[in-house]
Structures are given as structure tokens and as C-alpha cells.
Design a protein around this motif. Structure first.
Motif, PDB file in Angstrom:
ATOM      1  N   GLN A  23      -2.338  -9.531   6.248  1.00  0.00           N
ATOM      2  CA  GLN A  23      -1.598  -8.285   6.402  1.00  0.00           C
ATOM      3  C   GLN A  23      -0.412  -8.611   7.301  1.00  0.00           C
ATOM      4  O   GLN A  23      -0.574  -9.228   8.353  1.00  0.00           O
ATOM      5  N   ALA A  26       0.838  -1.198   0.000  1.00  0.00           N
ATOM      6  CA  ALA A  26       0.000   0.000   0.000  1.00  0.00           C
ATOM      7  C   ALA A  26       0.873   1.248   0.000  1.00  0.00           C
ATOM      8  O   ALA A  26       1.966   1.262   0.576  1.00  0.00           O
ATOM      9  N   ARG A  83       2.924  -3.119   8.064  1.00  0.00           N
ATOM     10  CA  ARG A  83       1.488  -2.941   7.891  1.00  0.00           C
ATOM     11  C   ARG A  83       1.078  -2.498   6.494  1.00  0.00           C
ATOM     12  O   ARG A  83      -0.090  -2.606   6.131  1.00  0.00           O
ATOM     13  N   ARG A  84       2.007  -2.025   5.681  1.00  0.00           N
ATOM     14  CA  ARG A  84       1.680  -1.639   4.309  1.00  0.00           C
ATOM     15  C   ARG A  84       1.654  -2.846   3.377  1.00  0.00           C
ATOM     16  O   ARG A  84       1.221  -2.733   2.237  1.00  0.00           O
ATOM     17  N   GLU A 143       2.009   4.815   1.270  1.00  0.00           N
ATOM     18  CA  GLU A 143       2.077   5.376   2.622  1.00  0.00           C
ATOM     19  C   GLU A 143       0.775   6.113   2.954  1.00  0.00           C
ATOM     20  O   GLU A 143       0.296   6.924   2.164  1.00  0.00           O
ATOM     21  N   LYS A 160      -6.668  -2.310   2.901  1.00  0.00           N
ATOM     22  CA  LYS A 160      -7.221  -3.390   3.710  1.00  0.00           C
ATOM     23  C   LYS A 160      -8.721  -3.555   3.428  1.00  0.00           C
ATOM     24  O   LYS A 160      -9.211  -4.672   3.268  1.00  0.00           O
ATOM     25  N   GLU A 177      -2.996   2.360   4.009  1.00  0.00           N
ATOM     26  CA  GLU A 177      -3.104   0.979   4.477  1.00  0.00           C
ATOM     27  C   GLU A 177      -4.552   0.578   4.767  1.00  0.00           C
ATOM     28  O   GLU A 177      -4.964  -0.525   4.402  1.00  0.00           O
TER      29      GLU A 177
END
Length: 96
Positions: free
Chosen positions: A43, A11, A48-49, A13, A20, A16
Motif C-alpha cells: 500500500q 480503491a 493510501r487508496r 474513496e 486492504k 481503502e
């Protein structure tokens, strides 16, 4: 012969949560499709990206049906503004 793939998404920046949301919306309708043997979105906890879809289809016809579905068309239309990078790997299941 089954087809198993992993699709990795990075994703952009700050996007995210939108990534999701879009990817999560694919799970239930994909699992309901003819020939879907496995379909999950992950994920990464430490990045987390980064997201990964892992999917297994009964055969090429089932995969093509997925690619022609309405929910796939929605995803294809909307994910690009939120995605920095995307790549797909074909996987071989060992022990089959």
C-alpha cells in the motif's frame, strides 16, 4: 521462464480498508501455491487508496493454477465494488 507481474489497484474513496482486507487475504494462500516464487501486496504510504501486488511465478502453468484457485475466485467475486481502477503490467527482471 519465470513470470513477474505488478497489479495496481486504486480503491474507491472511503473503501481503502476493505480493499486492504481483500488483497491481504490473498497473500498467505498465494505464497503456499505450487510455483509461487514471490507474492506481496503493498500500500502506498503517500497515496493510501493505491495498492500494488507484485508476484513472480515459476512458469505459465503456475500462474494459471493461481488464477484457478479458490482464493482467487473469492477475490475476483468481491473486489470490484471497492476498486475504482485496476491495471496489470508484465515485468522483465533484469540480470537473469
Amino acid at each position: 521462464m519465470t513470470i513477474t507481474k505488478s497489479v495496481t489497484f486504486i480503491a474507491k474513496e472511503g473503501h481503502e480498508e476493505k480493499m486492504k482486507e481483500l488483497l491481504s487475504a490473498m497473500v498467505a494462500p498465494s505464497k503456499a501455491e505450487r510455483g509461487c516464487l514471490f507474492y506481496e501486496i503493498f500500500q502506498y504510504e503517500n497515496e493510501r487508496r493505491r495498492f500494488m501486488a507484485v508476484e513472480t511465478w515459476e512458469d505459465e502453468a503456475a500462474l494459471n493454477g493461481h488464477k484457478n484457485s479458490a482464493h482467487y475466485a473469492v477475490y475476483k467475486s468481491f473486489y470490484e465494488p471497492y476498486c475504482e481502477e485496476k491495471y496489470t503490467d508484465e515485468l522483465e527482471v533484469l540480470g537473469e
